[in-house]
Design a protein around this motif. Structure first.
Motif, mmCIF file in Angstrom:
data_model
loop_
_atom_site.group_PDB
_atom_site.id
_atom_site.type_symbol
_atom_site.label_atom_id
_atom_site.label_comp_id
_atom_site.label_asym_id
_atom_site.label_seq_id
_atom_site.Cartn_x
_atom_site.Cartn_y
_atom_site.Cartn_z
ATOM 1 N N HIS A 66 0.830 -1.210 0.000
ATOM 2 C CA HIS A 66 0.000 0.000 0.000
ATOM 3 C C HIS A 66 0.863 1.257 0.000
ATOM 4 O O HIS A 66 0.566 2.222 -0.707
ATOM 5 N N ARG A 67 1.918 1.249 0.788
ATOM 6 C CA ARG A 67 2.832 2.399 0.805
ATOM 7 C C ARG A 67 3.503 2.581 -0.551
ATOM 8 O O ARG A 67 3.658 3.701 -1.024
ATOM 9 N N ILE B 134 2.357 1.715 -3.501
ATOM 10 C CA ILE B 134 1.391 2.195 -4.500
ATOM 11 C C ILE B 134 1.221 3.706 -4.423
ATOM 12 O O ILE B 134 0.985 4.366 -5.430
ATOM 13 N N LYS B 135 1.381 4.272 -3.225
ATOM 14 C CA LYS B 135 1.250 5.718 -3.057
ATOM 15 C C LYS B 135 2.461 6.477 -3.595
ATOM 16 O O LYS B 135 2.417 7.690 -3.737
ATOM 17 N N SER B 136 3.531 5.769 -3.897
ATOM 18 C CA SER B 136 4.749 6.414 -4.398
ATOM 19 C C SER B 136 4.704 6.519 -5.919
ATOM 20 O O SER B 136 3.786 6.030 -6.572
ATOM 21 N N ARG B 137 5.720 7.162 -6.466
ATOM 22 C CA ARG B 137 5.825 7.288 -7.926
ATOM 23 C C ARG B 137 6.279 5.965 -8.513
ATOM 24 O O ARG B 137 7.353 5.462 -8.184
ATOM 25 N N ARG C 297 3.598 -0.447 -11.115
ATOM 26 C CA ARG C 297 2.289 -0.388 -10.451
ATOM 27 C C ARG C 297 1.501 -1.677 -10.698
ATOM 28 O O ARG C 297 0.899 -2.241 -9.779
#
Length: 74
Positions: free
Chosen positions: A22-23, A25-28, A34
């Motif tokens: 989850h962390r 996925i929040k990144s570039r 992805r």
């Protein structure tokens, strides 16, 4: 056969992996990255659910609000 402690350790590992994905996925990420992370996240969730079902075979359901509070009117 796995002991309960082994199963709990594996459940924690799956949970930690899910949090990590989850962390991530929040990144570039590139589209390919992805897609890979989302695939791994799906696999980890499925593994967690499967292991949880075998570790805790009795389903627990929360009682409804009506069932939990007795009718006070007579």
């Amino acid at each position: 056969m796995m002991t309960l402690e082994d199963k709990l350790a594996r459940l924690r590992t799956h949970r930690n992996n899910i949090h990590r994905y989850h962390r991530l996925i929040k990144s570039r990420l590139s589209d390919l990255e992805r897609e890979y992370i989302e695939s791994r996240l799906s696999e980890e969730r499925a593994a967690l659910v499967s292991l949880a079902r075998t570790t805790f075979p009795i389903p627990f359901k929360m009682p409804s609000a009506r069932a939990a509070a007795p009718d006070l009117q007579t």
